[in-house]
Design a protein around this motif. Structure first.
Motif, PDB file in Angstrom:
ATOM      1  N   GLY A  63       0.822  -1.202   0.000  1.00 46.43           N
ATOM      2  CA  GLY A  63       0.000   0.000   0.000  1.00 46.43           C
ATOM      3  C   GLY A  63       0.852   1.245   0.000  1.00 46.43           C
ATOM      4  N   LEU A  64       0.224   2.354   0.339  1.00 50.17           N
ATOM      5  CA  LEU A  64       0.884   3.655   0.387  1.00 50.17           C
ATOM      6  C   LEU A  64       1.179   4.013   1.837  1.00 50.17           C
ATOM      7  N   VAL A  65       2.402   4.417   2.106  1.00 45.27           N
ATOM      8  CA  VAL A  65       2.807   4.782   3.463  1.00 45.27           C
ATOM      9  C   VAL A  65       3.757   5.963   3.384  1.00 45.27           C
ATOM     10  N   GLN A  66       3.757   6.772   4.420  1.00 44.93           N
ATOM     11  CA  GLN A  66       4.687   7.897   4.458  1.00 44.93           C
ATOM     12  C   GLN A  66       6.078   7.433   4.861  1.00 44.93           C
ATOM     13  N   ASN A 124       1.379 -21.684   6.957  1.00 45.29           N
ATOM     14  CA  ASN A 124       2.044 -21.610   5.651  1.00 45.29           C
ATOM     15  C   ASN A 124       2.175 -20.164   5.170  1.00 45.29           C
ATOM     16  N   THR A 125       2.594 -19.299   6.071  1.00 40.83           N
ATOM     17  CA  THR A 125       2.640 -17.874   5.762  1.00 40.83           C
ATOM     18  C   THR A 125       4.004 -17.285   6.093  1.00 40.83           C
ATOM     19  N   LEU A 126       4.477 -16.479   5.187  1.00 36.26           N
ATOM     20  CA  LEU A 126       5.739 -15.753   5.320  1.00 36.26           C
ATOM     21  C   LEU A 126       5.411 -14.286   5.528  1.00 36.26           C
ATOM     22  N   TYR A 127       6.248 -13.605   6.309  1.00 42.87           N
ATOM     23  CA  TYR A 127       6.019 -12.184   6.579  1.00 42.87           C
ATOM     24  C   TYR A 127       7.272 -11.370   6.305  1.00 42.87           C
ATOM     25  N   LEU A 128       7.039 -10.082   6.052  1.00 40.90           N
ATOM     26  CA  LEU A 128       8.135  -9.128   5.987  1.00 40.90           C
ATOM     27  C   LEU A 128       7.677  -7.867   6.704  1.00 40.90           C
ATOM     28  N   GLN A 129       8.238  -7.630   7.876  1.00 39.73           N
ATOM     29  CA  GLN A 129       7.963  -6.419   8.620  1.00 39.73           C
ATOM     30  C   GLN A 129       8.939  -5.348   8.145  1.00 39.73           C
ATOM     31  N   MET A 130       8.388  -4.244   7.666  1.00 38.95           N
ATOM     32  CA  MET A 130       9.214  -3.189   7.106  1.00 38.95           C
ATOM     33  C   MET A 130       9.041  -1.928   7.947  1.00 38.95           C
ATOM     34  N   ASP A 131      10.115  -1.485   8.556  1.00 39.33           N
ATOM     35  CA  ASP A 131      10.099  -0.289   9.401  1.00 39.33           C
ATOM     36  C   ASP A 131      11.020   0.776   8.819  1.00 39.33           C
ATOM     37  N   SER A 132      10.853   2.000   9.295  1.00 35.89           N
ATOM     38  CA  SER A 132      11.687   3.126   8.845  1.00 35.89           C
ATOM     39  C   SER A 132      11.748   3.186   7.330  1.00 35.89           C
ATOM     40  N   LEU A 133      10.595   3.110   6.712  1.00 38.25           N
ATOM     41  CA  LEU A 133      10.541   3.064   5.253  1.00 38.25           C
ATOM     42  C   LEU A 133      11.019   4.376   4.637  1.00 38.25           C
ATOM     43  N   LYS A 134      11.649   4.229   3.473  1.00 35.57           N
ATOM     44  CA  LYS A 134      12.196   5.364   2.727  1.00 35.57           C
ATOM     45  C   LYS A 134      11.562   5.388   1.344  1.00 35.57           C
ATOM     46  N   SER A 135      11.662   6.514   0.688  1.00 30.81           N
ATOM     47  CA  SER A 135      11.079   6.625  -0.649  1.00 30.81           C
ATOM     48  C   SER A 135      11.716   5.621  -1.604  1.00 30.81           C
ATOM     49  N   GLU A 136      12.981   5.328  -1.384  1.00 35.37           N
ATOM     50  CA  GLU A 136      13.661   4.362  -2.261  1.00 35.37           C
ATOM     51  C   GLU A 136      13.231   2.929  -2.036  1.00 35.37           C
ATOM     52  N   TYR A 170      15.140 -19.287  -7.446  1.00 33.86           N
ATOM     53  CA  TYR A 170      13.822 -19.431  -6.846  1.00 33.86           C
ATOM     54  C   TYR A 170      12.833 -19.870  -7.924  1.00 33.86           C
ATOM     55  N   GLY A 171      12.184 -20.992  -7.676  1.00 40.45           N
ATOM     56  CA  GLY A 171      11.338 -21.568  -8.721  1.00 40.45           C
ATOM     57  C   GLY A 171       9.869 -21.240  -8.610  1.00 40.45           C
ATOM     58  N   LEU A 172       9.450 -20.725  -7.484  1.00 39.96           N
ATOM     59  CA  LEU A 172       8.039 -20.430  -7.264  1.00 39.96           C
ATOM     60  C   LEU A 172       7.924 -18.996  -6.768  1.00 39.96           C
ATOM     61  N   TRP A 173       7.074 -18.208  -7.417  1.00 40.54           N
ATOM     62  CA  TRP A 173       6.930 -16.789  -7.117  1.00 40.54           C
ATOM     63  C   TRP A 173       5.469 -16.401  -6.908  1.00 40.54           C
ATOM     64  N   GLY A 174       5.274 -15.405  -6.079  1.00 39.19           N
ATOM     65  CA  GLY A 174       3.967 -14.792  -5.973  1.00 39.19           C
ATOM     66  C   GLY A 174       3.798 -13.750  -7.061  1.00 39.19           C
ATOM     67  N   GLN A 175       2.625 -13.136  -7.079  1.00 35.57           N
ATOM     68  CA  GLN A 175       2.314 -12.172  -8.142  1.00 35.57           C
ATOM     69  C   GLN A 175       2.824 -10.770  -7.838  1.00 35.57           C
ATOM     70  N   GLY A 176       3.212 -10.537  -6.598  1.00 34.28           N
ATOM     71  CA  GLY A 176       3.754  -9.241  -6.213  1.00 34.28           C
ATOM     72  C   GLY A 176       2.718  -8.333  -5.580  1.00 34.28           C
ATOM     73  N   THR A 177       3.186  -7.442  -4.721  1.00 26.88           N
ATOM     74  CA  THR A 177       2.329  -6.440  -4.103  1.00 26.88           C
ATOM     75  C   THR A 177       3.066  -5.102  -4.115  1.00 26.88           C
ATOM     76  N   GLN A 178       2.357  -4.046  -4.473  1.00 26.99           N
ATOM     77  CA  GLN A 178       2.987  -2.733  -4.628  1.00 26.99           C
ATOM     78  C   GLN A 178       3.141  -2.053  -3.275  1.00 26.99           C
ATOM     79  N   VAL A 179       4.336  -1.535  -3.037  1.00 28.60           N
ATOM     80  CA  VAL A 179       4.601  -0.706  -1.866  1.00 28.60           C
ATOM     81  C   VAL A 179       5.063   0.656  -2.372  1.00 28.60           C
ATOM     82  N   THR A 180       4.390   1.702  -1.939  1.00 28.00           N
ATOM     83  CA  THR A 180       4.747   3.049  -2.331  1.00 28.00           C
ATOM     84  C   THR A 180       4.992   3.876  -1.078  1.00 28.00           C
ATOM     85  N   VAL A 181       6.182   4.461  -1.006  1.00 33.63           N
ATOM     86  CA  VAL A 181       6.551   5.268   0.147  1.00 33.63           C
ATOM     87  C   VAL A 181       6.643   6.718  -0.297  1.00 33.63           C
ATOM     88  N   SER A 182       5.816   7.560   0.290  1.00 32.49           N
ATOM     89  CA  SER A 182       5.810   8.973  -0.076  1.00 32.49           C
ATOM     90  C   SER A 182       6.735   9.752   0.849  1.00 32.49           C
TER      91      SER A 182
END
Length: 122
Positions: A10-13, A77-89, A109-121
């Protein structure tokens, strides 16, 4: 057939946090390693982190070390990625993937998800 589905983007500052999830569905799922990658427009897919599915050992790329945390919940059967101190890059499409070896290279890596958009403003 196993499928990987990411969510949580999603969109995050700048300076904010997001937690991505990657759910595996299908037959019994037990990879050796699960990883997170990202790809920004015009750039190559970048390794972020991986975790061994059974032992939980982690490894991070330099660009996210200390800011992102990879974890998994085997029972779900779930993987997570906690993302803190996000930057525009950090703005990119984020992918989870499964591999039979611990690697930082997308080609291993032979198996991939479809991707999810992360936007940092900023």
């Amino acid at each position: 057939q196993v499928q990987l589905v990411e969510s949580g983007g999603g969109l995050v500052q700048a300076g904010g946090s997001l937690r991505l999830s990657c759910a595996a569905s299908g037959r019994t799922f037990s990879p050796y390693v699960m990883g997170w990658f990202r790809q920004a427009p015009g750039k190559e897919r970048e390794f972020l982190a991986h975790i061994t599915w059974i032992g939980g050992s982690t490894y991070y790329g330099d660009s996210v070390k200390g800011r992102f945390t990879i974890s998994r919940e085997n029972a779900k059967n779930t993987l997570y990625l906690q993302m803190d101190s996000l930057k525009s890059e950090d703005t990119a499409v984020y992918y989870c993937a499964a591999s039979s070896r611990a690697s930082t290279y997308p080609r291993n890596y032979g198996l991939w998800g479809q991707g999810t958009q992360v936007t940092v403003s900023s």
